[in-house]
Scaffold this motif. Structure first.
Motif: not given
Length: 336
Positions: A278-281, A287-288, A311-313
């Motif tokens: 899983a990547g940050p995106h 999260q969003f 955090e999502a941003r």
């Protein structure tokens, strides 16, 4: 062997002992010592210790270049590892330069269709994708697939991996029909290679469901997500199941069932937080979505919802320009 088993503690003991012996017998400028040093750099890489991994891979590259010259395939392999570290640090300019040099060395040494080239093309595609250079990204990912298809059996899992990454490229670029077709091909390869219920089949089904959901076909998406969960042969808490549960959560959110959405997205976030793929995106999307579900379900969750959105941003920004639209959406949502 221990690194492949992810038994890092035992691997580190053996690597350190090998480095000590090789240094004593051959010296720290020897290619024998470089082999052990390369293993330790890989240990750092798998542990997400990027600065240490980069420093030691660069030492290996210097030893190989001194011993073999600037165009030896062993140097190309180490440059590929260096590029992987730089890509993991989101240093796209450095990674692209490193991968380009590795590609030149490996293509000259092995020819245009060696399987090792597929990984380099794929990584160049990921760099272009992160920078929102979608046509170039798709071109590089197609090259990776073409090399894999030219050099491997038709049902080899590496072909499935190349198809999955190409599907991710199409999905990020907004080409939902192409993404769906490519994910379906990846799924077929994985089913031939591993059978139903394997983790890669579950991931392909989750991605297929996301393409269907974004194409406005929630009924088909639901079937894909449910199939990924029901057919899976492993532990129900396995990190890979974060992907179909994230899809189910986003589907329930779109339907307005905020309580069910929050439940699925909480489970997805916990699993994806443990997932090596899983990547940050991926985390940012969950999260969003969870932030929106929580706030719509219960206004008293506003503080946590806002924290999740922030955090999502950050996660979207970390990945690159490909998710500029998502960042703008989060900014508008938090402003409201």
């Amino acid at each position: 062997i221990l690194l492949q088993r992810r038994d890092f503690e035992a691997a580190e003991r053996h690597i350190d002992r090998a480095m000590q012996l090789h240094a004593e017998l051959y010296g720290e400028a020897s290619t024998v010592y470089a082999t052990a040093l390369n293993a330790r750099a890989t240990l750092h890489f798998l542990g997400a210790r990027w600065p240490e991994a980069l420093k030691e891979y660069q030492r290996v590259a210097a030893i190989y270049e001194q011993a073999y010259g600037p165009n030896h395939p062993l140097l190309g392999n180490v440059l590929n590892n260096i590029g992987a570290v730089q890509l993991s640090q989101f240093d796209y300019a450095a990674a692209e330069s490193t991968y380009t040099r590795a590609l030149e060395i490996m293509r000259a040494a092995h020819g245009p269709n060696h399987p090792a080239l597929a990984m380099v093309y794929s990584n160049l595609g990921m760099i272009a994708l992160a920078q929102a250079q979608f046509p170039r990204a798709i071109e590089e990912l197609r090259r990776a697939l073409a090399v894999s298809e030219a050099s491997l059996p038709a049902n080899h899992p590496d072909i499935g991996d190349a198809l999955l990454e190409l599907g991710n490229g199409y999905l990020t670029a907004g080409q939902h029909a192409e993404a769906e077709q490519t994910y379906a091909r990846a799924l077929a390869v994985y089913l031939q290679s591993f059978g139903a219920g394997h983790e890669r089949a579950a991931l392909a089904l989750a991605r297929l469901g996301m393409a269907q959901l974004r194409d406005g076909r929630p009924g088909e998406a639901l079937l894909s997500f449910q199939r990924a969960l029901t057919e899976f042969r492993g532990d129900p808490g396995d990190p890979v199941l974060g992907f179909p549960r994230a899809g189910l959560g986003q589907l329930r959110l779109a339907e307005g069932d905020h309580a069910a959405a929050a439940t699925e997205l909480e489970a997805a976030l916990e699993r994806l937080g443990r997932s090596p793929t899983a990547g940050p995106h991926d985390l940012a999307e969950v999260q969003f979505a969870l932030a929106r579900a929580l706030l719509a379900r219960d206004a008293t969750s506003a503080t946590r919802a806002r924290s999740l959105a922030i955090e999502a941003r950050a996660g979207f920004l970390q990945f690159g320009a490909a998710h500029a639209g998502a960042v703008a959406e989060i900014d508008a949502w938090t402003a409201r």
